[in-house]
Motif scaffolding. Structure first.
Motif, PDB file in Angstrom:
ATOM      1  N   ASP A 116       0.830  -1.205   0.000  1.00  0.00           N
ATOM      2  CA  ASP A 116       0.000   0.000   0.000  1.00  0.00           C
ATOM      3  C   ASP A 116       0.863   1.253   0.000  1.00  0.00           C
ATOM      4  OD1 ASP A 116      -2.266  -1.526  -0.027  1.00  0.00           O
ATOM      5  OD2 ASP A 116      -2.666  -1.352   2.129  1.00  0.00           O
ATOM      6  N   ALA A 117       1.940   1.228   0.779  1.00  0.00           N
ATOM      7  CA  ALA A 117       2.845   2.375   0.823  1.00  0.00           C
ATOM      8  C   ALA A 117       3.550   2.567  -0.508  1.00  0.00           C
ATOM      9  CB  ALA A 117       3.876   2.198   1.938  1.00  0.00           C
ATOM     10  N   LEU A 118       3.907   1.469  -1.143  1.00  0.00           N
ATOM     11  CA  LEU A 118       4.542   1.560  -2.455  1.00  0.00           C
ATOM     12  C   LEU A 118       3.590   2.199  -3.467  1.00  0.00           C
ATOM     13  CD1 LEU A 118       6.648  -1.224  -4.160  1.00  0.00           C
ATOM     14  CD2 LEU A 118       5.010   0.103  -5.454  1.00  0.00           C
ATOM     15  N   LEU A 119       2.344   1.737  -3.470  1.00  0.00           N
ATOM     16  CA  LEU A 119       1.356   2.236  -4.441  1.00  0.00           C
ATOM     17  C   LEU A 119       0.937   3.672  -4.161  1.00  0.00           C
ATOM     18  CD1 LEU A 119      -0.954  -0.908  -4.798  1.00  0.00           C
ATOM     19  CD2 LEU A 119       0.830  -0.128  -6.361  1.00  0.00           C
ATOM     20  N   ALA A 120       1.274   4.189  -2.982  1.00  0.00           N
ATOM     21  CA  ALA A 120       0.899   5.556  -2.635  1.00  0.00           C
ATOM     22  C   ALA A 120       1.865   6.594  -3.206  1.00  0.00           C
ATOM     23  CB  ALA A 120       0.830   5.705  -1.119  1.00  0.00           C
ATOM     24  N   HIS A 121       2.959   6.148  -3.843  1.00  0.00           N
ATOM     25  CA  HIS A 121       3.904   7.055  -4.481  1.00  0.00           C
ATOM     26  C   HIS A 121       3.517   7.293  -5.932  1.00  0.00           C
ATOM     27  CE1 HIS A 121       6.304   5.596  -1.043  1.00  0.00           C
ATOM     28  NE2 HIS A 121       6.965   6.745  -1.142  1.00  0.00           N
ATOM     29  N   ASP A 122       3.939   8.430  -6.471  1.00  0.00           N
ATOM     30  CA  ASP A 122       3.708   8.714  -7.897  1.00  0.00           C
ATOM     31  C   ASP A 122       4.655   7.916  -8.785  1.00  0.00           C
ATOM     32  OD1 ASP A 122       1.710  10.963  -7.786  1.00  0.00           O
ATOM     33  OD2 ASP A 122       3.311  11.879  -6.607  1.00  0.00           O
ATOM     34  N   ILE A 123       5.904   7.774  -8.349  1.00  0.00           N
ATOM     35  CA  ILE A 123       6.957   7.173  -9.163  1.00  0.00           C
ATOM     36  C   ILE A 123       7.640   6.076  -8.360  1.00  0.00           C
ATOM     37  CG2 ILE A 123       9.194   7.584 -10.289  1.00  0.00           C
ATOM     38  CD1 ILE A 123       8.264  10.478 -10.760  1.00  0.00           C
ATOM     39  N   LEU A 124       7.881   4.943  -9.014  1.00  0.00           N
ATOM     40  CA  LEU A 124       8.695   3.871  -8.458  1.00  0.00           C
ATOM     41  C   LEU A 124       9.928   3.700  -9.342  1.00  0.00           C
ATOM     42  CD1 LEU A 124       9.475   1.202  -6.983  1.00  0.00           C
ATOM     43  CD2 LEU A 124       7.825   0.029  -8.460  1.00  0.00           C
ATOM     44  N   VAL A 125      11.107   3.761  -8.732  1.00  0.00           N
ATOM     45  CA  VAL A 125      12.348   3.451  -9.433  1.00  0.00           C
ATOM     46  C   VAL A 125      12.917   2.177  -8.826  1.00  0.00           C
ATOM     47  CG1 VAL A 125      14.651   4.218 -10.092  1.00  0.00           C
ATOM     48  CG2 VAL A 125      12.784   5.891  -9.890  1.00  0.00           C
ATOM     49  N   ASN A 126      13.023   1.137  -9.633  1.00  0.00           N
ATOM     50  CA  ASN A 126      13.561  -0.134  -9.156  1.00  0.00           C
ATOM     51  C   ASN A 126      15.022  -0.243  -9.565  1.00  0.00           C
ATOM     52  OD1 ASN A 126      13.774  -2.813  -8.189  1.00  0.00           O
ATOM     53  ND2 ASN A 126      13.419  -3.594 -10.267  1.00  0.00           N
ATOM     54  N   ALA A 127      15.906  -0.175  -8.564  1.00  0.00           N
ATOM     55  CA  ALA A 127      17.340  -0.261  -8.839  1.00  0.00           C
ATOM     56  C   ALA A 127      17.993  -1.345  -7.998  1.00  0.00           C
ATOM     57  CB  ALA A 127      18.002   1.086  -8.553  1.00  0.00           C
ATOM     58  N   PRO A 137       7.990 -10.862  -5.344  1.00  0.00           N
ATOM     59  CA  PRO A 137       7.702  -9.741  -6.251  1.00  0.00           C
ATOM     60  C   PRO A 137       7.249  -8.488  -5.507  1.00  0.00           C
ATOM     61  CG  PRO A 137       6.010 -11.440  -6.430  1.00  0.00           C
ATOM     62  CD  PRO A 137       7.114 -12.022  -5.601  1.00  0.00           C
ATOM     63  N   PHE A 138       7.712  -7.339  -6.013  1.00  0.00           N
ATOM     64  CA  PHE A 138       7.282  -6.066  -5.451  1.00  0.00           C
ATOM     65  C   PHE A 138       5.892  -5.686  -5.973  1.00  0.00           C
ATOM     66  CE2 PHE A 138      12.049  -5.034  -5.889  1.00  0.00           C
ATOM     67  CZ  PHE A 138      12.351  -5.788  -4.765  1.00  0.00           C
ATOM     68  N   LEU A 139       5.652  -5.997  -7.226  1.00  0.00           N
ATOM     69  CA  LEU A 139       4.360  -5.701  -7.852  1.00  0.00           C
ATOM     70  C   LEU A 139       3.921  -6.880  -8.701  1.00  0.00           C
ATOM     71  CD1 LEU A 139       4.644  -2.013  -9.186  1.00  0.00           C
ATOM     72  CD2 LEU A 139       3.334  -2.816  -7.207  1.00  0.00           C
ATOM     73  N   LEU A 152      14.818 -13.477 -11.706  1.00  0.00           N
ATOM     74  CA  LEU A 152      15.135 -12.424 -10.742  1.00  0.00           C
ATOM     75  C   LEU A 152      14.165 -11.245 -10.813  1.00  0.00           C
ATOM     76  CD1 LEU A 152      19.030 -12.293 -11.169  1.00  0.00           C
ATOM     77  CD2 LEU A 152      17.668 -13.722  -9.627  1.00  0.00           C
ATOM     78  N   ASN A 153      13.267 -11.267 -11.782  1.00  0.00           N
ATOM     79  CA  ASN A 153      12.355 -10.146 -11.973  1.00  0.00           C
ATOM     80  C   ASN A 153      11.401 -10.000 -10.793  1.00  0.00           C
ATOM     81  OD1 ASN A 153      10.970  -8.034 -13.190  1.00  0.00           O
ATOM     82  ND2 ASN A 153       9.581  -9.405 -14.273  1.00  0.00           N
ATOM     83  N   ALA A 154      11.357  -8.796 -10.207  1.00  0.00           N
ATOM     84  CA  ALA A 154      10.469  -8.544  -9.065  1.00  0.00           C
ATOM     85  C   ALA A 154       9.294  -7.655  -9.435  1.00  0.00           C
ATOM     86  CB  ALA A 154      11.264  -7.909  -7.927  1.00  0.00           C
ATOM     87  N   LEU A 155       9.194  -7.272 -10.708  1.00  0.00           N
ATOM     88  CA  LEU A 155       8.078  -6.437 -11.171  1.00  0.00           C
ATOM     89  C   LEU A 155       7.285  -7.233 -12.206  1.00  0.00           C
ATOM     90  CD1 LEU A 155       9.902  -2.990 -11.593  1.00  0.00           C
ATOM     91  CD2 LEU A 155       8.498  -3.761  -9.660  1.00  0.00           C
ATOM     92  N   LEU A 156       6.299  -7.956 -11.742  1.00  0.00           N
ATOM     93  CA  LEU A 156       5.564  -8.874 -12.618  1.00  0.00           C
ATOM     94  C   LEU A 156       4.363  -8.191 -13.257  1.00  0.00           C
ATOM     95  CD1 LEU A 156       5.678 -12.085 -10.382  1.00  0.00           C
ATOM     96  CD2 LEU A 156       7.355 -11.242 -12.032  1.00  0.00           C
ATOM     97  N   VAL A 157       4.606  -6.996 -13.793  1.00  0.00           N
ATOM     98  CA  VAL A 157       3.524  -6.229 -14.396  1.00  0.00           C
ATOM     99  C   VAL A 157       3.781  -5.926 -15.872  1.00  0.00           C
ATOM    100  CG1 VAL A 157       2.718  -5.173 -12.258  1.00  0.00           C
ATOM    101  CG2 VAL A 157       4.573  -4.087 -13.551  1.00  0.00           C
ATOM    102  N   TYR A 158       4.951  -6.308 -16.375  1.00  0.00           N
ATOM    103  CA  TYR A 158       5.246  -6.109 -17.801  1.00  0.00           C
ATOM    104  C   TYR A 158       6.137  -7.245 -18.287  1.00  0.00           C
ATOM    105  CZ  TYR A 158      10.030  -4.366 -16.951  1.00  0.00           C
ATOM    106  OH  TYR A 158      11.351  -4.237 -16.608  1.00  0.00           O
ATOM    107  N   ASP A 159       6.230  -7.428 -19.595  1.00  0.00           N
ATOM    108  CA  ASP A 159       6.914  -8.612 -20.118  1.00  0.00           C
ATOM    109  C   ASP A 159       7.956  -8.328 -21.186  1.00  0.00           C
ATOM    110  OD1 ASP A 159       5.306  -7.872 -22.218  1.00  0.00           O
ATOM    111  OD2 ASP A 159       4.017  -9.650 -22.141  1.00  0.00           O
ATOM    112  N   ARG A 160       8.328  -7.075 -21.385  1.00  0.00           N
ATOM    113  CA  ARG A 160       9.368  -6.772 -22.385  1.00  0.00           C
ATOM    114  C   ARG A 160       9.977  -5.415 -22.077  1.00  0.00           C
ATOM    115  NH1 ARG A 160       5.252  -5.774 -27.513  1.00  0.00           N
ATOM    116  NH2 ARG A 160       4.091  -4.038 -26.581  1.00  0.00           N
TER     117      ARG A 160
END
Length: 350
Positions: free
Chosen positions: A221-232, A241-243, A269-277
């Protein structure tokens, strides 16, 4: 190993790749310490060829390593080799991306095996504890966060073009009156995360900094409350997974832009399971959904190339002392050689 270190710096054939593994000032440092350097002409390298000539390098036509490079020289580059030749007989130093099941890995290793050549992969250039000794991470993070901010502000145009840091910073400081942006950087204390945080602060955005403690028990919930997420985040093992795609439909989601610096899409190793390319310079942004509010991702796998001069100089400063150690049989390079031999010996090519 020969007493005289011989390096052949090749032209990069990847489109939009203006970086160099070795800057002219560091080429001079190597020559002053007895190394011999040959540099190919290049139509795209950020550093003009006359700067290498002034440093004492021999200048040769681009692509001539294939036929002219002597056997005792190391061929130094950054990104992938061209399709030809099909047999690789030289000792190459570059980012081969060949040991973790990446695309085309087996084909590349077979070319080395068939030609009798050697790959000293810059990904394997680590200390005894596995920490990278030379990396582009800081500038990848800087560019990735900058693109996310510019897109969020409606200032990102495509196709992308090479910039200097000063040019990029001018754009980052164009903050709309009354704007209040929030951003979270995951992996904030690594090289990429530090670069991302610096870019965000330049843009007037003070980021939330998350690392392993915050992701171990992730507050989605705290993650989704931000405008921008930078995964580094940098990891060599799968993490929770983060998302996931469930986040796309969450009515509480404020998040509208993801800048994925890590770009582990397609990997375990992908932690952002919201896109595929991955995205690219021509099409840097992919829209993931439109409701309950738009969510876009920027996932470019050669982000430091957007700032080629700064990224190259920083990398070169780390690399040149390590290159000098090639003639000494350094454990650092022995680890690279070990990784190559292990990959060649495996049936699936890594």
């Amino acid at each position: 190993m020969p007493d005289t270190l011989s390096l052949w710096i090749r032209h990069e054939t990847r489109p939009n790749e203006q970086r160099a593994a070795l800057a002219p000032e560091d080429a001079r440092r190597l020559i002053e310490r007895g190394a011999r350097l040959t540099v190919e002409e290049s139509t795209q390298r950020v550093f003009p060829i006359h700067e290498y000539a002034a440093a004492g390098c021999e200048i040769v036509p681009q692509g001539s390593w294939v036929s002219l490079c002597p056997a005792e020289a190391y061929v130094l580059g950054l990104k992938e080799l061209p399709d030809e030749p099909t047999l690789l007989r030289h000792r190459h130093i570059f980012f081969g991306h060949a040991y973790k099941g990446q695309a085309r890995a087996r084909r590349l290793l077979r070319k080395f095996e068939a030609g009798g050549g050697v790959l000293l992969d810059l990904e394997s250039l680590v200390d005894a504890d596995g920490h990278r000794l030379a990396a582009f991470g800081y500038w990848a993070g800087y560019a990735g966060a900058a693109l996310a901010v510019l897109h969020r502000r409606g200032l990102l145009t495509a196709p992308l073009a090479v910039l200097s840091q000063s040019e990029l910073d001018v754009r980052l400081r164009q903050s709309p009156a009354g704007e209040v942006l929030t951003a979270v950087v995951i992996g904030a204390y690594g090289r990429g995360g530090r670069g991302a945080c610096d870019a965000l602060r330049t843009a007037g955005v003070e980021p939330s900094r998350w690392n392993s403690a915050e992701t171990r028990a992730l507050d989605r919930d705290a993650l989704l409350a931000h405008d921008i997420l930078v995964n580094a985040i940098g990891t060599d093992h799968p993490v929770a997974p983060f998302l996931t795609k469930a986040a796309l439909d969450d009515p509480r989601r404020r998040l509208s832009v993801i800048g994925d610096v890590t770009c582990d899409v397609g990997s375990d190793l992908n932690a952002l399971l919201v896109y595929d390319r991955v995205t690219d310079w021509a099409h840097p942004v992919e829209r993931l959904c439109r409701r309950p509010r738009p969510l876009d991702v920027i996932a470019i796998d050669n982000l430091p190339s957007l700032l080629p001069a700064e990224a190259s100089r920083a990398y070169s400063a780390d690399l040149w002392p390590l290159l000098l150690a090639l003639r000494e049989g350094s454990p650092v390079w022995e680890r690279c050689l070990h990784d190559f031999r292990r990959a060649i010996g495996s049936r699936d090519g890594g």
